[in-house]
Design an enzyme around this catalytic site. Structure first.
Site, PDB file in Angstrom:
ATOM      1  N   SER A  81       3.671  -2.029  10.340  1.00  0.00           N
ATOM      2  CA  SER A  81       5.127  -1.863  10.428  1.00  0.00           C
ATOM      3  C   SER A  81       5.891  -3.128  10.040  1.00  0.00           C
ATOM      4  O   SER A  81       6.933  -3.445  10.610  1.00  0.00           O
ATOM      5  CB  SER A  81       5.530  -1.392  11.832  1.00  0.00           C
ATOM      6  OG  SER A  81       4.984  -0.113  12.110  1.00  0.00           O
ATOM      7  N   HIS A  93      -9.373   0.321   5.494  1.00  0.00           N
ATOM      8  CA  HIS A  93      -8.085   0.647   6.119  1.00  0.00           C
ATOM      9  C   HIS A  93      -8.308   1.609   7.280  1.00  0.00           C
ATOM     10  O   HIS A  93      -9.199   2.456   7.247  1.00  0.00           O
ATOM     11  CB  HIS A  93      -7.133   1.259   5.090  1.00  0.00           C
ATOM     12  CG  HIS A  93      -5.714   1.326   5.557  1.00  0.00           C
ATOM     13  ND1 HIS A  93      -5.269   2.295   6.419  1.00  0.00           N
ATOM     14  CD2 HIS A  93      -4.645   0.529   5.299  1.00  0.00           C
ATOM     15  CE1 HIS A  93      -3.985   2.105   6.662  1.00  0.00           C
ATOM     16  NE2 HIS A  93      -3.586   1.046   5.999  1.00  0.00           N
ATOM     17  N   GLU A 132      -6.919   4.190   8.245  1.00  0.00           N
ATOM     18  CA  GLU A 132      -6.885   5.625   7.935  1.00  0.00           C
ATOM     19  C   GLU A 132      -8.215   6.083   7.345  1.00  0.00           C
ATOM     20  O   GLU A 132      -8.637   7.219   7.562  1.00  0.00           O
ATOM     21  CB  GLU A 132      -5.712   5.912   6.986  1.00  0.00           C
ATOM     22  CG  GLU A 132      -4.358   5.739   7.684  1.00  0.00           C
ATOM     23  CD  GLU A 132      -3.243   5.313   6.744  1.00  0.00           C
ATOM     24  OE1 GLU A 132      -3.432   5.369   5.510  1.00  0.00           O
ATOM     25  OE2 GLU A 132      -2.175   4.907   7.262  1.00  0.00           O
ATOM     26  N   ASN A 137       0.855  -1.188   0.000  1.00  0.00           N
ATOM     27  CA  ASN A 137       0.000   0.000   0.000  1.00  0.00           C
ATOM     28  C   ASN A 137       0.889   1.235   0.000  1.00  0.00           C
ATOM     29  O   ASN A 137       1.476   1.583   1.022  1.00  0.00           O
ATOM     30  CB  ASN A 137      -0.902  -0.023   1.240  1.00  0.00           C
ATOM     31  CG  ASN A 137      -1.840   1.173   1.305  1.00  0.00           C
ATOM     32  OD1 ASN A 137      -1.951   1.946   0.347  1.00  0.00           O
ATOM     33  ND2 ASN A 137      -2.515   1.332   2.432  1.00  0.00           N
ATOM     34  N   LYS A 177       0.012   4.255  -0.312  1.00  0.00           N
ATOM     35  CA  LYS A 177      -0.686   5.377   0.330  1.00  0.00           C
ATOM     36  C   LYS A 177      -0.520   6.658  -0.490  1.00  0.00           C
ATOM     37  O   LYS A 177      -0.466   6.615  -1.713  1.00  0.00           O
ATOM     38  CB  LYS A 177      -0.226   5.524   1.782  1.00  0.00           C
ATOM     39  CG  LYS A 177      -0.429   4.244   2.592  1.00  0.00           C
ATOM     40  CD  LYS A 177      -0.168   4.421   4.063  1.00  0.00           C
ATOM     41  CE  LYS A 177      -0.397   3.111   4.791  1.00  0.00           C
ATOM     42  NZ  LYS A 177      -0.219   3.241   6.246  1.00  0.00           N
ATOM     43  N   GLU A 191      -4.785  -5.445  10.780  1.00  0.00           N
ATOM     44  CA  GLU A 191      -3.831  -4.361  10.976  1.00  0.00           C
ATOM     45  C   GLU A 191      -4.136  -3.634  12.287  1.00  0.00           C
ATOM     46  O   GLU A 191      -4.987  -2.749  12.321  1.00  0.00           O
ATOM     47  CB  GLU A 191      -3.909  -3.366   9.818  1.00  0.00           C
ATOM     48  CG  GLU A 191      -3.480  -3.934   8.490  1.00  0.00           C
ATOM     49  CD  GLU A 191      -3.177  -2.835   7.487  1.00  0.00           C
ATOM     50  OE1 GLU A 191      -2.038  -2.767   7.021  1.00  0.00           O
ATOM     51  OE2 GLU A 191      -4.066  -2.017   7.205  1.00  0.00           O
ATOM     52  N   GLY A 237       2.541   2.329  10.920  1.00  0.00           N
ATOM     53  CA  GLY A 237       3.376   3.517  10.768  1.00  0.00           C
ATOM     54  C   GLY A 237       4.026   3.990  12.046  1.00  0.00           C
ATOM     55  O   GLY A 237       4.627   5.065  12.078  1.00  0.00           O
TER      56      GLY A 237
END
Length: 320
Positions: free
Chosen positions: A276, A160, A162, A76, A78, A230, A236
């Site tokens: 990560s 996701h 985010e 991904n 992003k 996730e 991140g």
């Protein structure tokens, strides 16, 4: 293609086998309490498709996974990249030696999908990072499933963290997006995962099952779905769930699918880990039976490192 783990029995034998750091996951999840009856049924479920085959020859290697699907690694990208940097990344990916036993997918920013499609090796498939909930039209800034397919995408990432926690999409909306994408012929990488405060409150399973249910309530079929676990606290941040922590949630997700969808779906659906993941930790994570691959963020922007993660499948290969 799967092989029995000598450590599973000890992992599932009771509360004493759970590391103290994450034993709280079960405080508010009575369905997954390590009572004798649950441990026994979960153990039986896992070992029903983790049995050793006496007919295997020692001269070949097989990929040992609890599920029956092929190892899957998604990148991904992003909201990162320029024409130049993406050209370099594609060049690195084209020259990388990737294990054959892996489905490899990358999700560039929408603006660069055409550039990547026209220059990336056919060995790697394309994914969108998001899609609209229905047919395109007067939805400024959105990207439709039809447009993703038109440009060559085979997959789309939905749910996701985010999109959930920054953009504000809720479970039901994400479920409807997944249903539409699947009905129109796109595969869905369906993301689930808990925030740090939810993990610390012992609600990891509650949150993951709630998010899974929203998909299950909406989708027409699980045939083209990959589940990506996730944990939000690991995305991140540089913090990574330990292999045992990730495996525990993956086992629970597979068990939820068995109980709430079907045993066949539980076996066939690939459950991948994201948070990560990098070239240094992917091999250890890949060793776990229920980790069927990865959804990679930052490390997918580095071609050689992403190749290392793809090739972590070798950690699953055993003589057979």
């Amino acid at each position: 293609m799967a092989v029995a783990s000598t450590s599973l029995a000890s992992q599932l034998s009771g509360p004493k086998s759970l590391p103290q750091s994450y034993s709280g996951l079960r405080r508010s999840c009575p369905k997954l309490d390590h009572s004798h009856s649950h441990s026994h049924s979960l153990y039986q479920h896992l070992h029903s498709h983790l049995s050793l085959s006496s007919s295997r020859k020692a001269s070949r290697a097989v990929v040992a996974m609890a599920g029956t699907g092929k190892f899957f690694v998604g990148g991904n990208w992003k909201c990162n990249g320029t024409k130049d940097s993406i050209s370099k990344l594609v060049s690195d990916l084209n020259s990388a030696k990737l294990e054959a036993d892996v489905d490899v997918v990358v999700a560039p920013p929408f603006l660069y999908l055409d550039q990547v499609k026209s220059s990336l090796t056919d060995r790697i498939e394309l994914s969108g990072q998001n899609s609209w909930v229905g047919k395109g039209g007067a939805f400024t800034g959105e990207i439709s499933v039809e447009q993703l397919k038109d440009i060559g995408c085979k997959w789309v990432i939905l749910g996701h963290s985010e999109r959930r926690h920054v953009i504000g999409e809720d479970d039901q909306f994400i479920g409807k997006k997944a249903a539409y994408a699947l009905n129109e012929g796109l595969g869905v990488i369906a993301c689930i995962g808990e925030k740090l405060e939810e993990r610390e409150a012992g609600k990891t399973f509650d949150i993951c099952f709630q998010q899974l249910k929203a998909f299950a309530d909406a989708v027409p079929s699980w045939e083209n779905i990959v589940i990506a676990y996730e944990p939000v606290w690991a995305i991140g941040t540089g913090k990574v769930a330990s292999p045992q922590q990730a495996q525990e949630v993956h086992v629970a997700v597979r068990d939820w699918l068995k109980k709430n969808v079907s045993a066949e779906v539980a076996s066939k659906t690939r459950i991948i880990y994201g948070g990560s993941v990098n070239g240094g930790n992917s091999a250890e994570l890949a060793k776990e039976e229920d980790i069927d691959g990865f959804l990679v963020g930052g490390a997918s922007l580095k071609g050689p490192e992403f190749a290392t993660i793809v090739n972590a499948v070798t950690s699953k290969k055993v003589a057979a």
